[in-house]
Motif scaffolding. Structure first.
Motif, PDB file in Angstrom:
ATOM      1  N   ASP A  70      12.046   0.326  -4.166  1.00  0.00           N
ATOM      2  CA  ASP A  70      11.869   1.776  -4.198  1.00  0.00           C
ATOM      3  C   ASP A  70      11.692   2.265  -5.629  1.00  0.00           C
ATOM      4  OD1 ASP A  70      12.011   2.064  -1.460  1.00  0.00           O
ATOM      5  OD2 ASP A  70      14.171   2.434  -1.443  1.00  0.00           O
ATOM      6  N   GLY A  71      12.514   1.730  -6.522  1.00  0.00           N
ATOM      7  CA  GLY A  71      12.380   2.082  -7.928  1.00  0.00           C
ATOM      8  C   GLY A  71      11.050   1.635  -8.491  1.00  0.00           C
ATOM      9  N   ARG A 121       8.320   4.072  -7.620  1.00  0.00           N
ATOM     10  CA  ARG A 121       8.324   5.319  -8.390  1.00  0.00           C
ATOM     11  C   ARG A 121       7.612   5.170  -9.732  1.00  0.00           C
ATOM     12  NH1 ARG A 121      13.470   5.745  -5.911  1.00  0.00           N
ATOM     13  NH2 ARG A 121      14.522   4.718  -7.658  1.00  0.00           N
ATOM     14  N   THR A 128       4.173   6.852 -10.119  1.00  0.00           N
ATOM     15  CA  THR A 128       4.022   8.293 -10.329  1.00  0.00           C
ATOM     16  C   THR A 128       4.516   8.695 -11.714  1.00  0.00           C
ATOM     17  OG1 THR A 128       6.203   8.771  -9.363  1.00  0.00           O
ATOM     18  CG2 THR A 128       4.304   8.754  -7.877  1.00  0.00           C
ATOM     19  N   GLN A 129       5.263   7.806 -12.363  1.00  0.00           N
ATOM     20  CA  GLN A 129       5.886   8.143 -13.644  1.00  0.00           C
ATOM     21  C   GLN A 129       5.051   7.720 -14.851  1.00  0.00           C
ATOM     22  OE1 GLN A 129       9.626   6.114 -13.195  1.00  0.00           O
ATOM     23  NE2 GLN A 129      10.511   7.685 -11.887  1.00  0.00           N
ATOM     24  N   ASN A 159      -1.384   8.114  -3.170  1.00  0.00           N
ATOM     25  CA  ASN A 159      -0.827   7.995  -4.520  1.00  0.00           C
ATOM     26  C   ASN A 159      -1.895   7.606  -5.528  1.00  0.00           C
ATOM     27  OD1 ASN A 159       0.255   5.640  -6.546  1.00  0.00           O
ATOM     28  ND2 ASN A 159       1.603   7.424  -6.534  1.00  0.00           N
TER      29      ASN A 159
END
Length: 251
Positions: free
Chosen positions: A80-81, A84, A87-88, A132
């Motif tokens: 999950d991390g 992310r 998007t970061q 995404n």
């Protein structure tokens, strides 16, 4: 047994000497450079054993390219991390894909269609993933991959070559490189993402080719080494369309 050596870097931009390599199994460091030859200088050295050769290297070579923080605890993030991170990142995300198969691909309906010899319709497949990528591309971010392909290609590699149509449609740039050429370039066997040339996400797989975790690497010298891998791979890789056309002609 032949050592598995990794080139860390060089202090010279001209002839590649002196340089630092690292033994991936033992952790030993190999440094090569001009020998210390003046007899008076050699006589001043302590504990110089028989068969040992003193060499001279700039201090900056060891500061920049010597392995650091050997006892650091790896920073592992869950999937999950990892998700992310897409998007970061601010500017670029680049991946090297080196494996012969990915277990996650083989659980998809598109893989089943491909192995049955059917034409795969990639439109709007895996919509969250596609959304995404489209969003990041619309923000001006660049996402690129180089995929290593064996000769002959594995089923998994052929599937990804077809899958590149979807990646391309949502804004990714996909390139391919033959494994023989990758080996000549001494590219690593690691799968990794490089984000903004400042952080590496090293992908970890189990024996069944399942992605199990991700290690984040931010040590500057290590990030530079992975950036050098990216530059070499991108220089020699070709667009997937050209690569696929070459396979078709060969067949």
């Amino acid at each position: 047994m032949v050592r598995r050596l990794r080139f860390n870097g060089t202090g010279s931009g001209d002839d590649g000497c002196p340089s630092v390599h690292e033994d991936l199994d033992s952790g030993e460091v190999i440094v090569h450079g001009p020998p210390l030859t003046d007899p008076e200088d050699v006589a001043r050295l302590r504990h110089l054993g028989e068969g040992e050769v003193p060499i001279v290297v700039p201090r900056a070579l060891l500061v920049d390219w010597g392995p650091k923080d050997m006892t650091r605890e790896a920073k592992i993030i869950d999937l999950d991390g990892f998700g992310r991170l897409f998007t970061q990142f601010e500017h670029t995300a680049w991946r090297l894909e080196t494996r012969r198969r990915y277990a996650s691909d083989e659980t998809t309906e598109t893989y089943a269609q491909f192995t049955r010899g059917e034409s795969v319709d990639w439109n709007e497949r895996d919509s969250e993933w596609c959304a995404n990528r489209r969003e990041q591309a619309a923000l001006g971010k660049r996402i690129e991959r180089v995929r290593i392909v064996d000769s002959p290609p594995t089923n998994g590699q052929l599937y990804l070559l077809d899958n590149a149509r979807r990646n391309s449609a949502v804004g990714e740039r996909i390139m391919n490189l033959r494994r023989a050429e990758a080996d000549q370039l001494n590219l690593p066997s690691e799968d990794f993402w490089l984000f903004d040339s400042r952080m590496v996400a090293l992908l970890m797989f189990d024996d069944a080719d399942n992605l199990t975790g991700v290690e984040l690497i931010t040590e500057p010298a290590e990030v530079v080494r992975y950036s050098m891998v990216r530059d070499a791979a991108m220089h020699h890789a070709v667009p997937y369309e050209e690569f696929a056309a070459g396979l078709a002609v060969k067949e």
